[in-house]
Motif scaffolding. Structure first.
Motif, short mmCIF file in Angstrom:
data_model
loop_
_atom_site.label_atom_id
_atom_site.label_comp_id
_atom_site.label_asym_id
_atom_site.label_seq_id
_atom_site.Cartn_x
_atom_site.Cartn_y
_atom_site.Cartn_z
N THR A 28 16.77 -25.18 70.48
CA THR A 28 17.01 -25.23 71.86
C THR A 28 17.25 -23.86 72.59
OG1 THR A 28 16.18 -27.80 72.10
CG2 THR A 28 17.53 -26.60 73.95
N ALA A 29 18.95 -23.98 71.73
CA ALA A 29 19.80 -22.56 72.48
C ALA A 29 19.00 -21.09 71.89
CB ALA A 29 20.85 -22.46 71.07
N LYS A 30 17.81 -21.46 70.75
CA LYS A 30 17.49 -20.24 70.15
C LYS A 30 16.31 -20.10 71.71
CE LYS A 30 13.82 -20.23 67.19
NZ LYS A 30 12.59 -20.51 66.22
N PHE A 31 16.07 -21.01 72.06
CA PHE A 31 14.34 -20.46 72.85
C PHE A 31 15.68 -20.36 74.09
CE2 PHE A 31 12.10 -24.36 71.04
CZ PHE A 31 11.50 -23.14 69.94
N LEU A 32 16.69 -20.49 74.73
CA LEU A 32 17.25 -20.59 75.68
C LEU A 32 18.28 -19.07 76.03
CD1 LEU A 32 19.15 -23.59 76.25
CD2 LEU A 32 17.07 -22.50 78.04
N ALA A 33 17.63 -18.66 74.43
CA ALA A 33 18.63 -17.14 74.88
C ALA A 33 17.09 -16.67 74.44
CB ALA A 33 18.94 -17.35 73.10
N ALA A 47 31.71 -24.67 61.22
CA ALA A 47 31.79 -22.33 62.19
C ALA A 47 30.38 -22.21 61.00
CB ALA A 47 32.98 -22.51 61.99
N PRO A 48 30.59 -21.58 60.16
CA PRO A 48 29.94 -20.52 59.12
C PRO A 48 28.10 -20.79 60.41
CG PRO A 48 31.13 -21.30 57.59
CD PRO A 48 31.38 -22.67 59.12
N ARG A 49 27.66 -21.75 60.14
CA ARG A 49 26.49 -22.39 60.56
C ARG A 49 26.11 -22.06 61.89
NH1 ARG A 49 25.22 -28.53 58.58
NH2 ARG A 49 25.98 -28.09 60.79
N ALA A 50 27.04 -22.44 62.39
CA ALA A 50 27.17 -22.04 64.59
C ALA A 50 26.85 -20.40 64.52
CB ALA A 50 27.76 -22.73 64.74
N GLU A 51 28.18 -19.72 64.03
CA GLU A 51 28.54 -18.84 63.59
C GLU A 51 27.14 -17.50 63.12
OE1 GLU A 51 30.62 -16.39 64.72
OE2 GLU A 51 32.52 -18.34 65.03
N LYS A 52 26.59 -18.07 62.40
CA LYS A 52 25.09 -17.49 61.86
C LYS A 52 24.44 -17.82 63.17
CE LYS A 52 21.66 -17.83 57.51
NZ LYS A 52 21.43 -18.61 56.77
N LEU A 53 24.05 -18.41 63.46
CA LEU A 53 22.67 -18.89 64.39
C LEU A 53 23.86 -18.08 65.44
CD1 LEU A 53 20.61 -19.72 65.83
CD2 LEU A 53 21.83 -21.46 66.52
N ALA A 54 24.05 -17.81 65.93
CA ALA A 54 24.64 -16.70 66.99
C ALA A 54 24.73 -14.96 66.82
CB ALA A 54 27.00 -17.21 66.91
N ALA A 55 24.54 -14.69 65.42
CA ALA A 55 25.02 -13.68 64.75
C ALA A 55 22.90 -13.35 65.09
CB ALA A 55 25.02 -13.85 63.75
N THR A 63 21.23 -11.04 73.88
CA THR A 63 21.84 -12.27 74.66
C THR A 63 23.35 -12.60 73.26
OG1 THR A 63 21.90 -13.79 75.95
CG2 THR A 63 21.34 -14.34 73.21
N GLN A 64 24.12 -12.69 74.56
CA GLN A 64 25.39 -12.77 74.31
C GLN A 64 25.86 -14.26 73.66
OE1 GLN A 64 28.21 -10.88 77.55
NE2 GLN A 64 30.07 -12.32 76.56
#
Length: 256
Positions: A28-33, A47-55, A63-64
């Protein structure tokens, strides 16, 4: 790859998806981004999994992103998360209440209700001061929970289903208040989702449960398909009764 919302549709908007480091929340985050939104990725641990997705989202869509760890059952943790959103983005346009649970071991007898009802209301309360006119709240649920009052579900899932329906009911009571603030609300519901942790756990507790649901429903959505429905619910017109019901529901009795 095609995305459910055209690029640029959400340019300048900010979305927060709870439980978005993996699974349905991450897609969902990916589609919104991909549609241009700034995205807040929330996680409880790892946290590493979330940071990887953000990157990944930064690289693919420019996107920010903001990665914030928060336990939704901890009010201070939730307040800190939305404080970070305020400091970085100044406000919020889309709140996707995706995180849920209740089948975890050793979390206490009332954990399902604390997470699926109380924490959902708490997250909304913490988000409201940041939500701009025209914003939208999307509550993610399952048919097993949405129809639990009229259609029994698997015994292992019943506490989760009852608590998620209680959460939906508590949030629905806020619709008039949200409308006064210019904020829309929509529930998105689907049958069991192929490939999710919940489906895996249920199949382990009740072998053959997912196969049985798939046979009865004809088809179960996968993670990406359900995430696309959630993302679209963030921009589409509000449907009747504020609910977007995905897939076949012929085996569920409607709530009257």
């Amino acid at each position: 790859m095609s995305y459910p919302i055209p690029a640029g549709t959400l340019a300048g908007k900010t979305a927060l998806v709870t439980g978005s480091s993996r699974g349905v929340g991450a897609d969902t985050a990916k589609f919104l981004a991909a549609a241009g939104a700034n995205v807040v990725i929330n996680f409880r641990n790892k946290a590493p999994r979330a940071e990887k997705l953000a990157a990944q989202l930064n690289e693919e869509f420019g996107t920010q992103t903001l990665v914030v760890g928060a336990d939704l059952t901890d009010a201070d943790s939730v307040a800190s998360m939305f404080g970070a959103v305020r400091d970085v983005f100044g406000g919020l346009d889309i709140l996707v209440l995706n995180a849920s649970g209740g089948m975890e071991a050793n979390m206490g007898e009332d954990y399902a209700m604390r997470l699926n009802r109380d924490a959902q209301v708490g997250a909304l309360d913490a988000a409201l001061p940041l939500m701009r006119a025209g914003a939208r709240v999307v509550f993610v649920t399952s048919h097993q929970a949405h129809f639990i009052r009229t259609t029994p579900t698997m015994e292992a899932y019943a506490p989760v289903a009852l608590s998620k329906r209680a959460g939906e009911d508590a949030l629905r009571k806020r619709i008039p208040e949200l409308a006064e603030k210019g904020i829309d609300f929509v529930v998105v519901s689907a049958d069991m989702i192929e490939g999710t942790i919940t489906a895996t756990l249920l199949n382990r507790l009740e072998p053959g449960a997912i196969d049985a649901r798939r046979e009865e429903a004809g088809k179960l959505l996968n993670v990406a398909e359900f995430a696309a429905e959630i993302a679209e619910a963030a921009i589409d017109e509000i449907p009747e009764n504020n609910e977007r019901i995905c897939g076949d529901t012929s085996s569920f009795n409607p709530i009257v």
